[in-house]
Design a protein around this motif. Structure first.
Motif, PDB file in Angstrom:
ATOM      1  N   ASN A  33      -0.826  15.945 -17.590  1.00 38.12           N
ATOM      2  CA  ASN A  33      -2.050  15.982 -16.806  1.00 38.12           C
ATOM      3  C   ASN A  33      -1.748  16.197 -15.275  1.00 38.12           C
ATOM      4  O   ASN A  33      -0.842  16.289 -14.793  1.00 38.12           O
ATOM      5  N   ILE A  34      -3.099  16.331 -14.719  1.00 39.74           N
ATOM      6  CA  ILE A  34      -2.936  16.617 -13.105  1.00 39.74           C
ATOM      7  C   ILE A  34      -2.391  15.268 -12.406  1.00 39.74           C
ATOM      8  O   ILE A  34      -2.657  14.280 -12.732  1.00 39.74           O
ATOM      9  N   ASN A  35      -1.692  15.750 -11.241  1.00 33.36           N
ATOM     10  CA  ASN A  35      -1.204  14.701 -10.456  1.00 33.36           C
ATOM     11  C   ASN A  35      -2.228  13.799  -9.412  1.00 33.36           C
ATOM     12  O   ASN A  35      -3.333  14.024  -9.402  1.00 33.36           O
ATOM     13  N   TYR A  85      -5.892  15.212  -8.641  1.00 34.95           N
ATOM     14  CA  TYR A  85      -6.943  14.392  -9.101  1.00 34.95           C
ATOM     15  C   TYR A  85      -8.017  14.333  -7.619  1.00 34.95           C
ATOM     16  O   TYR A  85      -9.250  14.540  -8.102  1.00 34.95           O
ATOM     17  N   VAL A  86      -7.380  13.963  -6.609  1.00 37.60           N
ATOM     18  CA  VAL A  86      -8.311  13.799  -5.515  1.00 37.60           C
ATOM     19  C   VAL A  86      -9.111  15.042  -5.125  1.00 37.60           C
ATOM     20  O   VAL A  86     -10.286  15.047  -4.782  1.00 37.60           O
ATOM     21  N   ALA A  87      -8.277  16.200  -5.300  1.00 40.39           N
ATOM     22  CA  ALA A  87      -8.721  17.444  -5.083  1.00 40.39           C
ATOM     23  C   ALA A  87      -9.945  17.991  -6.036  1.00 40.39           C
ATOM     24  O   ALA A  87     -10.838  18.474  -5.789  1.00 40.39           O
ATOM     25  N   MET A  88      -9.666  17.727  -7.383  1.00 41.43           N
ATOM     26  CA  MET A  88     -10.741  17.709  -8.510  1.00 41.43           C
ATOM     27  C   MET A  88     -11.763  16.948  -8.027  1.00 41.43           C
ATOM     28  O   MET A  88     -13.136  17.347  -8.056  1.00 41.43           O
ATOM     29  N   ALA A 137       2.964   4.427 -13.475  1.00 41.06           N
ATOM     30  CA  ALA A 137       2.338   5.786 -13.510  1.00 41.06           C
ATOM     31  C   ALA A 137       1.858   5.695 -11.945  1.00 41.06           C
ATOM     32  O   ALA A 137       1.902   4.581 -11.038  1.00 41.06           O
ATOM     33  N   PRO A 138       1.553   6.953 -11.262  1.00 39.16           N
ATOM     34  CA  PRO A 138       1.136   6.901  -9.792  1.00 39.16           C
ATOM     35  C   PRO A 138       0.029   6.262  -9.476  1.00 39.16           C
ATOM     36  O   PRO A 138      -0.949   6.113 -10.765  1.00 39.16           O
ATOM     37  N   ASP A 139      -0.330   6.031  -8.427  1.00 36.86           N
ATOM     38  CA  ASP A 139      -1.607   5.174  -8.142  1.00 36.86           C
ATOM     39  C   ASP A 139      -2.851   5.960  -7.949  1.00 36.86           C
ATOM     40  O   ASP A 139      -2.995   6.460  -6.807  1.00 36.86           O
ATOM     41  N   PHE A 140      -3.518   6.225  -9.013  1.00 39.80           N
ATOM     42  CA  PHE A 140      -4.494   7.302  -8.814  1.00 39.80           C
ATOM     43  C   PHE A 140      -5.667   6.479  -8.227  1.00 39.80           C
ATOM     44  O   PHE A 140      -6.435   7.144  -7.534  1.00 39.80           O
TER      45      PHE A 140
END
Length: 503
Positions: free
Chosen positions: A203-205, A209-212, A242-245
């Motif tokens: 998936n996107i990082n 995600y922020v750019a999306m 997981a990363p902090d989305f």
């Protein structure tokens, strides 16, 4: 929840078992006290459900009637390209650019609106044609392509039409009658995407995600400034590894989410113990873990409403639990416990996953091929009616932490409703146990002159076709309920009407 994902999530829904004490086991004596004069805030929680494929209400004659009777105020649609063998695709233009076929998505939207519900639409990831499947990465890292796609989908529902890439006008047969007000952008970005079938892709990082979000949200708001944006819809509240989305979104979004969302499951495998689904282990999982996650999200996003857009006992999608826990008395107690604990912390919406799964009862409120309600259907049906948003939360106490209680005074009246959940596990190692029996004495304080009392009990003996029977009891401020194992009880205390001469 995506089919191929292993979730380290947390969550759930509620139930409890009432009945005659089982031979050979002494019932635990439990004392519950409800203080009608001690208000603890206003209930904000609404219960919803969701669909991932159309046709769920068409396989059996009674399914549509059951859904309409449940009448959930919010219904999430998870639009994907995940057709599963024999099931229709939902995401419009999800596989081929320009193939703007909304028929399957519209079928679900029409069902929700016909039942009086509001749609929360989740476009789970970018359509397949936007991925470079030789690398498994998104093709346009500016996400301008995806933003244009999302603006067209919003236009279809908010304006009733849009102009496609080839200049063709695509018109919504319903016009603007099915306008969608809530949009959840992407689904579980911390898990694999299904943009490159059959095995999916990374998936996107967080940066992507922020750019999306920053590309898509302004384009969507330009079409309809009144829509509400929901995210990041991670697989758990605060992913452990997981990363902090959520942190990235809150720090860098040009338009902050109007609602913060995450998913919550008690566990992820059918072999996990009853205790694990309730209490988790070493800081992870269970209702206890979901509760901690909610508190952490609230601290990270103060003032923003929180929705749990997927909740269930277990995210295992490979096969039904052989012990049948999610859809029987255990699941009823689990969901009721989750409702009470999360509602007390102020979560604003909980979406059970899902109304009718094509093959799994543990992810359903009804049996899809028969239309027969499962016990969690009745749990959610009566929880929503007993505890509407706007009720006044009341102070309660229980002498046993595994016999939980939740109470509220109904809006604009002095009627007090009490939830009792028996979630006592047989042992720490039990898997699929029946739960321990309990005799629970519920005493209501500070409500002068009780006029009537009723009880509904849900447990392993509850008839699924008709649901729990309403029992009328002698007027009293104290009621005793017997549980044979897992189950829940809903008790209503109605004050005696005061004659006009005494007002």
């Amino acid at each position: 929840m995506q089919r191929l994902l292993t979730l380290l999530s947390i969550a759930c829904l509620v139930a409890v078992g009432l009945a005659v004490t089982r031979p050979g086991r002494a019932a635990t004596d439990v004392v519950i006290t409800v203080r009608a004069s001690s208000a603890e805030g206003t209930l904000a929680t609404r219960l919803g459900t969701q669909f991932a494929w159309p046709g769920s209400l068409d396989r059996a004659a009674g399914s549509r009637g059951r859904f309409n009777a449940l009448a959930p105020g919010l219904v999430r649609i998870n639009a994907t390209t995940d057709g599963v063998p024999g099931l229709p695709l939902v995401m419009p233009a999800g596989i081929t650019k320009g193939d703007w076929n909304f028929a399957n998505l519209d079928a679900i939207v029409n069902d929700v609106r016909a039942a009086g519900g509001l749609v929360v639409l989740d476009i789970a990831y970018a359509p397949q044609w936007m991925w470079d499947c030789s690398t498994g990465a998104i093709r346009d890292t500016t996400f301008a392509e995806f933003a244009s796609y999302m603006a067209r989908v919003v236009s279809y529902y908010s304006l009733g039409s849009f102009v496609a890439e080839d200049g063709t006008t695509i018109t919504n047969p319903a016009g603007t009658a099915n306008r969608i007000g809530y949009w959840e952008v992407w689904n579980e970005p911390d898990q694999r995407a299904l943009g490159c079938p059959p095995g999916g892709n990374p998936n996107i990082n967080t940066d992507q995600y922020v750019a999306m979000w920053n590309a898509s949200v302004p384009a969507m708001l330009a079409v309809d400034p009144a829509i509400k944006l929901v995210g990041p819809a991670t697989s758990s509240a605060m992913p452990i590894s997981a990363p902090d989305f959520l942190g990235a979104l809150l720090a860098n979004a040009k338009h902050k989410p109007d609602v913060v969302s995450f998913h919550a499951y008690g566990g992820w495998h059918n072999a996990q113990t009853d205790r694990f689904f309730f209490d988790g282990d070493t800081g992870c999982c269970g209702i206890a873990g979901i509760e901690r996650g909610l508190i952490a999200v609230q601290a990270a996003a103060p003032g923003i409403p929180i929705w749990i857009t997927e909740l269930n006992v277990n995210s295992d999608s490979a096969a039904d639990d052989p012990t049948q826990r999610p859809w029987t008395a255990f699941g009823a107690a689990w969901g009721a416990s989750a409702f009470g604990r999360l509602a007390r912390h102020g979560v604003q919406a909980i979406f059970e996953f899902q109304f009718a799964n094509p093959s799994l009862r543990q992810l359903s409120l009804i049996e899809i091929d028969t239309g027969r309600p499962l016990l969690p259907y009745w749990r959610d049906y009566y929880l929503a009616r007993s505890f509407p948003a706007g009720s006044t939360l009341l102070s309660t106490s229980s002498s046993n932490p595994e016999v939980e209680t939740f109470a509220a005074r109904s809006p604009e009246s002095n009627v007090v409703r009490v939830l009792v959940v028996n979630r006592q596990v047989d042992s720490d190692s039990a898997t699929g146990g029946g739960g321990l029996p309990a005799t629970v004495r519920v005493t209501l304080q500070d409500l002068p002159r009780v006029g009537s009392v009723t009880v509904r009990r849900m447990d392993a003996a509850t008839p699924l076709d008709t649901g729990p029977e309403l029992q009328s009891l002698p007027a009293s401020d104290s009621v005793t309920v017997d549980f044979s194992g897992y189950g829940l009880a809903l008790i209503e205390f109605v004050p005696e009407a005061v004659p006009a001469a005494r007002r």
